[in-house]
Design an enzyme around this catalytic site. Structure first.
Site, short mmCIF file in Angstrom:
data_model
loop_
_atom_site.label_atom_id
_atom_site.label_comp_id
_atom_site.label_asym_id
_atom_site.label_seq_id
_atom_site.Cartn_x
_atom_site.Cartn_y
_atom_site.Cartn_z
N LYS A 164 0.83 -1.21 0.00
CA LYS A 164 0.00 0.00 0.00
C LYS A 164 0.87 1.27 0.00
O LYS A 164 0.65 2.17 -0.79
CB LYS A 164 -0.93 0.04 1.23
CG LYS A 164 -1.83 -1.18 1.37
CD LYS A 164 -2.73 -1.07 2.58
CE LYS A 164 -2.03 -0.97 3.91
NZ LYS A 164 -1.23 -2.15 4.31
N ARG A 182 -9.68 1.15 9.16
CA ARG A 182 -9.16 -0.18 9.47
C ARG A 182 -10.17 -1.02 10.22
O ARG A 182 -9.88 -2.15 10.58
CB ARG A 182 -7.92 -0.02 10.34
CG ARG A 182 -6.64 -0.25 9.58
CD ARG A 182 -5.54 -0.08 10.58
NE ARG A 182 -4.36 -0.79 10.23
CZ ARG A 182 -3.36 -0.29 9.54
NH1 ARG A 182 -3.43 0.90 9.04
NH2 ARG A 182 -2.28 -1.01 9.33
N ARG A 217 11.94 -5.61 4.70
CA ARG A 217 11.76 -4.16 4.50
C ARG A 217 12.75 -3.33 5.32
O ARG A 217 13.00 -3.59 6.49
CB ARG A 217 10.34 -3.75 4.89
CG ARG A 217 10.16 -2.23 4.89
CD ARG A 217 8.73 -1.81 4.97
NE ARG A 217 8.01 -2.39 6.07
CZ ARG A 217 6.69 -2.33 6.21
NH1 ARG A 217 5.97 -1.72 5.30
NH2 ARG A 217 6.11 -2.86 7.24
N ARG A 247 11.70 -0.64 10.69
CA ARG A 247 10.58 -0.19 11.53
C ARG A 247 10.52 -1.02 12.80
O ARG A 247 10.74 -2.23 12.77
CB ARG A 247 9.27 -0.35 10.75
CG ARG A 247 8.81 0.96 10.16
CD ARG A 247 7.70 0.81 9.21
NE ARG A 247 6.50 0.18 9.74
CZ ARG A 247 5.38 0.04 9.06
NH1 ARG A 247 5.31 0.52 7.83
NH2 ARG A 247 4.33 -0.55 9.58
N ARG A 282 -0.16 -8.12 13.85
CA ARG A 282 -0.73 -7.18 12.86
C ARG A 282 -1.58 -7.94 11.85
O ARG A 282 -2.64 -7.48 11.44
CB ARG A 282 0.40 -6.42 12.15
CG ARG A 282 0.93 -5.28 13.01
CD ARG A 282 2.31 -4.84 12.59
NE ARG A 282 2.37 -4.30 11.26
CZ ARG A 282 3.51 -4.17 10.56
NH1 ARG A 282 4.66 -4.54 11.10
NH2 ARG A 282 3.49 -3.67 9.35
#
Ligand code: AP5
Length: 220
Positions: free
Chosen positions: A14, A89, A128, A162, A173
């Site tokens: 996203k 969400r 990531r 992160r 998550r």
């Protein structure tokens, strides 16, 4: 004017697509995750509240995120459209969003649902990292800088991960996504706004598909 929502699990692409589509369409991206991370970094009151929820992989309370969105979507740069990345969400956030928009005679035009399986997501999140200076996102499996250790965009040599990209938080998550966010797929399907995107495809292919849909929408 096209008001867009990017809906999808963590790591589905996203944020990557939001920054590209945003540039192409010349509309802002509003990412609740990004705003919250900045608040955490600044150690603001919002940041202090949000930190523990984010680090555990849970959702930050609705009141906090709705407050972020509330004023932002009516600012001048959103008059020609916007991309919401990571909001809403859950059902409550979706209903509040609809009512905020309708009170200004506005609405959501397209909801892109990024479809992808959990195994790939875990690999994408594990790989990531981003440039510490400009924030450009990389991936140790899928997208390395052109010159090793040097950011393509700003030439910085400092990168970071992160805090919520660890195995435990990622699992939570994903659980939260399946428990709270998935029901929005039905909600937007019923409103005839949902467009499914095969998020497993390469970054340029996903991008082309998104732009194609937006351009077709804008013709009518
Ligand atoms: P948020 O920042 O929104 O995180 P997320 O939804 O978990 O999504 P991610 O940012 O992890 O993934 P992404 O889909 O953007 O993927 P990306 O493009 O980076 O939220 C973080 C936290 O904030 C939440 O857990 C919650 O606590 C809180 N929060 C935020 N919004 C909230 C709300 N509305 N209500 C309550 N709480 C909220 O891509 C991932 C990796 O894959 C990258 O390395 C990228 O390079 C790579 N990649 C991307 N696309 C491809 C591709 N097509 N092929 C190969 N690799 C790819």
């Amino acid at each position: 004017m096209t008001n867009i929502i990017f809906l999808g699990p963590p790591g589905s692409g996203k944020g990557t697509q939001a920054s590209m589509v945003s540039k192409e369409l010349n509309v802002p991206t509003i990412s609740t995750g990004e705003v919250l991370r900045k608040q955490v970094e600044m150690e603001s009151e919002i940041g202090k509240t949000a930190k523990s929820y984010m680090n555990s992989g849970g959702l930050v309370p609705d009141a906090v995120v709705v407050d972020i969105i509330k004023n932002r979507i009516f600012e001048d740069d959103c008059q020609n459209g916007f991309i919401l990345d990571g909001f809403p969400r859950n059902m409550n956030q979706a209903v509040v969003l609809d009512s905020m928009l309708s009170s200004f005679n506005k609405k959501i035009d397209i909801v892109f649902n990024f479809e992808i399986n959990d195994e790939i997501l875990i690999k994408r999140i594990a790989g990531r990292y981003s440039c510490k200076k400009c924030g450009l996102v990389y991936n140790s499996y899928f997208k390395l800088p052109k010159k090793e250790g040097i950011c393509d965009n700003c030439k910085s040599t400092q990168f970071e991960n992160r805090e919520d990209d660890n195995e435990h938080t990622v699992k939570n998550r994903l659980k939260v996504y399946h428990n709270s966010t998935v029901e929005l797929i039905e909600y937007y399907k019923k409103k005839n706004l949902l467009c499914s995107i095969e998020a497993i495809e390469s970054v340029p292919l996903v991008f082309d598909r998104l732009i194609e849909v937006v351009q077709n929408f804008s013709k009518y």
